[in-house]
Design a protein around this motif. Structure first.
Motif, PDB file in Angstrom:
ATOM      1  N   UNK A 195      48.440  45.630  24.905  1.00 46.18           N
ATOM      2  CA  UNK A 195      47.950  45.146  26.203  1.00 46.18           C
ATOM      3  C   UNK A 195      48.336  46.058  27.365  1.00 46.18           C
ATOM      4  N   UNK A 196      49.503  46.711  27.292  1.00 47.84           N
ATOM      5  CA  UNK A 196      49.932  47.549  28.408  1.00 47.84           C
ATOM      6  C   UNK A 196      49.058  48.782  28.598  1.00 47.84           C
ATOM      7  N   UNK A 197      48.196  49.085  27.631  1.00 45.66           N
ATOM      8  CA  UNK A 197      47.278  50.223  27.751  1.00 45.66           C
ATOM      9  C   UNK A 197      45.881  49.795  28.184  1.00 45.66           C
ATOM     10  N   UNK A 198      45.693  48.522  28.458  1.00 44.73           N
ATOM     11  CA  UNK A 198      44.389  47.979  28.833  1.00 44.73           C
ATOM     12  C   UNK A 198      44.382  47.569  30.297  1.00 44.73           C
ATOM     13  N   UNK A 199      43.178  47.263  30.813  1.00 43.36           N
ATOM     14  CA  UNK A 199      43.105  46.687  32.152  1.00 43.36           C
ATOM     15  C   UNK A 199      43.744  45.309  32.113  1.00 43.36           C
ATOM     16  N   UNK A 200      44.024  44.757  33.274  1.00 39.98           N
ATOM     17  CA  UNK A 200      44.651  43.437  33.356  1.00 39.98           C
ATOM     18  C   UNK A 200      43.834  42.387  32.604  1.00 39.98           C
ATOM     19  N   UNK A 201      42.532  42.339  32.862  1.00 38.85           N
ATOM     20  CA  UNK A 201      41.679  41.325  32.226  1.00 38.85           C
ATOM     21  C   UNK A 201      41.626  41.504  30.710  1.00 38.85           C
ATOM     22  N   UNK A 202      41.468  42.714  30.258  1.00 39.41           N
ATOM     23  CA  UNK A 202      41.402  42.971  28.814  1.00 39.41           C
ATOM     24  C   UNK A 202      42.734  42.655  28.134  1.00 39.41           C
ATOM     25  N   UNK A 203      43.826  43.032  28.776  1.00 39.09           N
ATOM     26  CA  UNK A 203      45.145  42.746  28.219  1.00 39.09           C
ATOM     27  C   UNK A 203      45.393  41.261  28.078  1.00 39.09           C
ATOM     28  N   UNK A 204      45.001  40.493  29.087  1.00 36.74           N
ATOM     29  CA  UNK A 204      45.175  39.039  29.005  1.00 36.74           C
ATOM     30  C   UNK A 204      44.269  38.428  27.950  1.00 36.74           C
ATOM     31  N   UNK A 252      34.827  37.430  30.524  1.00 34.17           N
ATOM     32  CA  UNK A 252      33.722  37.296  31.484  1.00 34.17           C
ATOM     33  C   UNK A 252      34.073  37.960  32.815  1.00 34.17           C
ATOM     34  N   UNK A 253      35.304  37.807  33.234  1.00 35.75           N
ATOM     35  CA  UNK A 253      35.748  38.431  34.485  1.00 35.75           C
ATOM     36  C   UNK A 253      35.701  39.956  34.381  1.00 35.75           C
ATOM     37  N   UNK A 254      36.082  40.487  33.226  1.00 36.02           N
ATOM     38  CA  UNK A 254      36.040  41.938  33.009  1.00 36.02           C
ATOM     39  C   UNK A 254      34.593  42.438  32.999  1.00 36.02           C
ATOM     40  N   UNK A 255      33.705  41.704  32.358  1.00 37.11           N
ATOM     41  CA  UNK A 255      32.286  42.076  32.347  1.00 37.11           C
ATOM     42  C   UNK A 255      31.745  42.110  33.769  1.00 37.11           C
ATOM     43  N   UNK A 256      32.080  41.112  34.564  1.00 39.25           N
ATOM     44  CA  UNK A 256      31.629  41.060  35.953  1.00 39.25           C
ATOM     45  C   UNK A 256      32.179  42.243  36.758  1.00 39.25           C
ATOM     46  N   UNK A 257      33.444  42.578  36.528  1.00 38.48           N
ATOM     47  CA  UNK A 257      34.071  43.709  37.232  1.00 38.48           C
ATOM     48  C   UNK A 257      33.310  45.000  36.942  1.00 38.48           C
ATOM     49  N   UNK A 258      32.954  45.203  35.675  1.00 34.72           N
ATOM     50  CA  UNK A 258      32.238  46.415  35.273  1.00 34.72           C
ATOM     51  C   UNK A 258      30.818  46.422  35.861  1.00 34.72           C
ATOM     52  N   UNK A 259      30.148  45.287  35.823  1.00 33.29           N
ATOM     53  CA  UNK A 259      28.799  45.183  36.385  1.00 33.29           C
ATOM     54  C   UNK A 259      28.773  45.529  37.864  1.00 33.29           C
ATOM     55  N   UNK A 260      29.831  45.163  38.562  1.00 38.32           N
ATOM     56  CA  UNK A 260      29.921  45.421  40.003  1.00 38.32           C
ATOM     57  C   UNK A 260      30.369  46.854  40.294  1.00 38.32           C
ATOM     58  N   UNK A 261      30.664  47.608  39.245  1.00 36.99           N
ATOM     59  CA  UNK A 261      31.045  48.992  39.443  1.00 36.99           C
ATOM     60  C   UNK A 261      32.502  49.198  39.837  1.00 36.99           C
ATOM     61  N   UNK A 262      33.339  48.212  39.628  1.00 37.70           N
ATOM     62  CA  UNK A 262      34.780  48.325  39.960  1.00 37.70           C
ATOM     63  C   UNK A 262      35.540  48.845  38.762  1.00 37.70           C
ATOM     64  N   UNK A 263      35.446  50.096  38.535  1.00 38.29           N
ATOM     65  CA  UNK A 263      36.141  50.690  37.383  1.00 38.29           C
ATOM     66  C   UNK A 263      37.506  51.019  37.791  1.00 38.29           C
TER      67      UNK A 263
END
Length: 130
Positions: free
Chosen positions: A82-91, A119-130
């Motif tokens: 998890x420490x190598x992932x984004x916050x949403x993916x890690x959780x 779902x939150x991670x998918x939304x983040x990516x869709x909005x272009x917040x990489x």
């Protein structure tokens, strides 16, 4: 001592710190490679068996409980991934890994929490917040 064993270090700068054996090479002067968190960073250091004390069951690492339901059968920890992932993916990974394993926590509840983070991670990516 075996890979995945939780230990307390009894020598050097990391005296009193807890860690996990991540490699063990019989025949070496210092056979146990231990991953230790020193409060600032994670370090991997070699130790003799006599410099380590095995810890059983749930342990506290720097005041944080390290319960068995976050351990893999191979001795790994969810946090190691998890420490190598984004916050949403890690959780999401955390909740997927513990679903059905944490006493008192509903399996479906944990799966729904993982779904929420995905779902939150998918939304983040869709909005272009990489």
């Amino acid at each position: 001592m075996k890979i995945g064993s939780k230990v307390t270090v009894h020598v050097g700068d990391h005296r009193g710190k807890r860690g996990r054996v991540i490699s063990y090479e019989t025949g070496r002067t210092y056979p146990a490679l231990v991953k230790v968190y020193d409060g600032i960073s994670i370090k991997c250091l070699w130790y003799r068996d006599s410099e380590l004390e095995p810890v059983a069951g749930e342990v506290t690492v720097n005041g944080v409980v390290d319960p068995q339901y976050y351990s893999t059968p191979a001795g790994g920890q969810v946090i190691d991934l998890a420490e190598y992932l984004t916050f949403n993916r890690g959780n999401a990974v955390k909740y997927l890994a513990r679903a059905g394993r944490k006493p008192g926590a509903g399996e479906l509840d944990d799966l729904r929490k993982a779904e929420w983070y995905i779902k939150r991670e998918i939304q983040r990516i869709k909005e272009g917040n990489r």
